[in-house]
Design a protein around this motif. Structure first.
Motif, PDB file in Angstrom:
ATOM      1  N   ILE A  49      -7.051 -10.109  -1.567  1.00  0.00           N
ATOM      2  CA  ILE A  49      -7.691  -9.289  -1.376  1.00  0.00           C
ATOM      3  C   ILE A  49      -7.166  -8.274  -3.136  1.00  0.00           C
ATOM      4  N   ALA A  50      -7.862  -8.386  -4.246  1.00  0.00           N
ATOM      5  CA  ALA A  50      -7.419  -7.903  -5.585  1.00  0.00           C
ATOM      6  C   ALA A  50      -7.931  -6.564  -5.741  1.00  0.00           C
ATOM      7  N   SER A  51      -7.047  -5.614  -5.954  1.00  0.00           N
ATOM      8  CA  SER A  51      -7.946  -3.981  -5.427  1.00  0.00           C
ATOM      9  C   SER A  51      -6.512  -3.117  -6.335  1.00  0.00           C
ATOM     10  N   HIS A  52      -7.907  -2.082  -6.995  1.00  0.00           N
ATOM     11  CA  HIS A  52      -7.175  -0.531  -7.548  1.00  0.00           C
ATOM     12  C   HIS A  52      -6.919   0.441  -6.612  1.00  0.00           C
ATOM     13  N   ASN A  53      -7.549  -0.205  -5.418  1.00  0.00           N
ATOM     14  CA  ASN A  53      -7.759   1.231  -4.077  1.00  0.00           C
ATOM     15  C   ASN A  53      -5.973   0.605  -3.123  1.00  0.00           C
ATOM     16  N   LEU A  54      -5.353   1.572  -4.018  1.00  0.00           N
ATOM     17  CA  LEU A  54      -4.774   0.793  -2.649  1.00  0.00           C
ATOM     18  C   LEU A  54      -4.236   1.875  -1.395  1.00  0.00           C
ATOM     19  N   ASN A  55      -5.004   2.973  -1.648  1.00  0.00           N
ATOM     20  CA  ASN A  55      -5.133   3.747  -0.056  1.00  0.00           C
ATOM     21  C   ASN A  55      -5.440   2.901   0.540  1.00  0.00           C
ATOM     22  N   GLU A  56      -6.938   2.432   0.741  1.00  0.00           N
ATOM     23  CA  GLU A  56      -7.688   1.616   1.534  1.00  0.00           C
ATOM     24  C   GLU A  56      -7.119   0.653   1.738  1.00  0.00           C
ATOM     25  N   LEU A  57      -6.815  -0.448   0.741  1.00  0.00           N
ATOM     26  CA  LEU A  57      -6.133  -1.758   0.876  1.00  0.00           C
ATOM     27  C   LEU A  57      -4.439  -1.511   1.844  1.00  0.00           C
ATOM     28  N   GLU A  58      -3.738  -0.525   2.153  1.00  0.00           N
ATOM     29  CA  GLU A  58      -3.082  -0.471   3.275  1.00  0.00           C
ATOM     30  C   GLU A  58      -2.818  -0.720   3.801  1.00  0.00           C
TER      31      GLU A  58
ATOM     32  N   LEU B 299       4.133  -5.817   5.213  1.00  0.00           N
ATOM     33  CA  LEU B 299       4.201  -4.635   5.250  1.00  0.00           C
ATOM     34  C   LEU B 299       4.855  -4.288   6.387  1.00  0.00           C
ATOM     35  N   GLU B 300       5.021  -4.875   7.221  1.00  0.00           N
ATOM     36  CA  GLU B 300       5.501  -4.469   8.673  1.00  0.00           C
ATOM     37  C   GLU B 300       7.047  -3.856   8.178  1.00  0.00           C
ATOM     38  N   GLU B 301       7.685  -6.126   7.948  1.00  0.00           N
ATOM     39  CA  GLU B 301       9.631  -5.714   7.685  1.00  0.00           C
ATOM     40  C   GLU B 301       9.167  -4.090   6.444  1.00  0.00           C
ATOM     41  N   MET B 302       8.839  -4.543   5.539  1.00  0.00           N
ATOM     42  CA  MET B 302       9.031  -3.485   4.358  1.00  0.00           C
ATOM     43  C   MET B 302       8.596  -1.824   5.161  1.00  0.00           C
ATOM     44  N   ARG B 303       8.407  -1.366   6.578  1.00  0.00           N
ATOM     45  CA  ARG B 303       7.953  -0.644   6.377  1.00  0.00           C
ATOM     46  C   ARG B 303       9.202   0.033   7.628  1.00  0.00           C
ATOM     47  N   ALA B 304      10.258  -1.145   8.223  1.00  0.00           N
ATOM     48  CA  ALA B 304      11.839  -0.615   9.532  1.00  0.00           C
ATOM     49  C   ALA B 304      12.006  -0.745   7.946  1.00  0.00           C
ATOM     50  N   GLN B 305      12.470  -1.443   7.039  1.00  0.00           N
ATOM     51  CA  GLN B 305      13.792  -1.614   6.415  1.00  0.00           C
ATOM     52  C   GLN B 305      13.607  -0.190   4.614  1.00  0.00           C
ATOM     53  N   ALA B 306      12.661   0.385   4.824  1.00  0.00           N
ATOM     54  CA  ALA B 306      12.220   0.816   3.252  1.00  0.00           C
ATOM     55  C   ALA B 306      12.110   1.949   3.467  1.00  0.00           C
ATOM     56  N   ARG B 307      12.796   3.193   2.853  1.00  0.00           N
ATOM     57  CA  ARG B 307      12.616   4.404   2.333  1.00  0.00           C
ATOM     58  C   ARG B 307      12.470   4.552   1.093  1.00  0.00           C
ATOM     59  N   LYS B 308      11.495   6.199   1.465  1.00  0.00           N
ATOM     60  CA  LYS B 308      11.418   6.858  -0.084  1.00  0.00           C
ATOM     61  C   LYS B 308      11.867   8.098   0.048  1.00  0.00           C
ATOM     62  N   VAL B 309      13.327   8.675  -0.865  1.00  0.00           N
ATOM     63  CA  VAL B 309      13.958   9.351  -0.597  1.00  0.00           C
ATOM     64  C   VAL B 309      13.860  10.976  -1.943  1.00  0.00           C
ATOM     65  N   GLN B 310      13.652  11.874  -1.665  1.00  0.00           N
ATOM     66  CA  GLN B 310      14.352  12.685  -2.648  1.00  0.00           C
ATOM     67  C   GLN B 310      15.017  13.328  -2.338  1.00  0.00           C
TER      68      GLN B 310
END
Length: 295
Positions: free
Chosen positions: A181-190, A210-221
């Motif tokens: 799926i090619a889409s700009h609607n990333l909220n639905e795509l996710e 995405l499963e691996e990404m969620r386990a390894q990646a972090r968004k940090v402030q």
């Protein structure tokens, strides 16, 4: 399906460069890129509407270039060259029944009726939402193993969009098909994809599971005492925002060692934020000119 070093030039411009990835059955893959990045060109080349300048599309090890009958295993509607728009939905269904050997016409009519689509009206006479729903019905009932959906949620209202997503997921549960799926609607795509392919500079830059990404990646402030961004943060992350002393970054492989290094420089604030597909899009595809950065 294997995409092997696919390259395509149009009017001397390279729109695809050495594209490589494999798509296994029972995967839902998101193709993500900025406007003009080559998503539609990639779909057209995979589907055989464009001939590649080099590279190949292989299904079960066989090339669709030398085995054109394999194209019936790929479903794709090209919006710009869709020549059936003046035909009724019923006639379009008959056309696809002749084009796809496993097309399920009974299911096609049943889904048309279940969603109250006007079977005797022309495709172009319908609203954009109805057209989008109809195209997903066509894709499902084609029974092609590989579905290429280009912006299937574009222009749909919330209710129709939910119906399209539900219909798609319900009919992929047998595990015999793959959807890209090619889409700009990333909220639905996710909410529906297993993988995200990031298309940039005419090639695939990232392939996230995405499963691996969620386990390894972090968004940090982080908020530091000075406006200087520590070098190890620049080296290990992709910066989303830098405004004064406030830094928001995505670490694709956030480890205890990275956390220790951050704490060693004594930040005023260290806070983990929810990580979304939109953050990966922004981290990989934004240019410095897209934002006013304050250092």
């Amino acid at each position: 399906m294997k995409i092997d070093k696919l390259t395509k030039n149009i009017n001397t411009k390279q729109v695809l460069s050495d594209i490589c990835f494999s798509a296994e059955l029972n995967e839902v893959i998101g193709l993500i890129g900025r406007n003009g990045s080559g998503k539609t060109s990639l779909f057209r080349t995979i589907a055989g509407h464009y001939l590649p300048d080099s590279g190949d599309v292989l299904i079960d090890g066989q090339s669709i270039l030398t085995h054109p009958e394999l194209k019936t295993m790929i479903f794709y509607i090209d919006e710009q060259t869709h020549f059936l728009s003046s035909y009724s939905l019923k006639k379009i269904g008959i056309f696809y029944q002749n084009a796809y050997p496993n097309f399920n016409y009974e299911q096609f009519i049943a889904l048309i009726n279940a969603h109250n689509l006007p079977v005797n009206n022309s495709f172009r006479s319908m609203s954009k939402g109805m057209q989008g729903l109809f195209k997903v019905i066509l894709a499902i009932t084609s029974n092609a193993p590989y579905l290429l959906l280009d912006e299937p949620f574009d222009g749909l209202d919330v209710i129709v969009k939910k119906n399209v997503i539900r219909l798609l997921l319900e009919n992929l549960s047998d595990g015999t098909r793959t959807v890209i799926i090619a889409s700009h609607n990333l909220n639905e795509l996710e909410t529906i994809i297993d993988r995200a392919l990031i298309l940039k500079d005419a090639t695939i830059k990232q392939d996230y599971r995405l499963e691996e990404m969620r386990a390894q990646a972090r968004k940090v402030q982080m908020v530091f005492r000075t406006k200087k961004v520590p070098s190890f943060i620049k080296e290990n992350s992709k910066l989303l925002r830098v405004q004064g002393r406030v830094i928001i970054a995505v670490f694709e492989n956030y480890t205890e060692e990275i956390e220790r290094q951050i704490k060693e420089v004594d930040p005023v604030l260290l806070e983990e934020l929810p990580l979304a597909l939109e953050d990966l899009f922004e981290a990989n595809l934004s240019r410095e000119s897209d934002y006013q950065l304050f250092n």
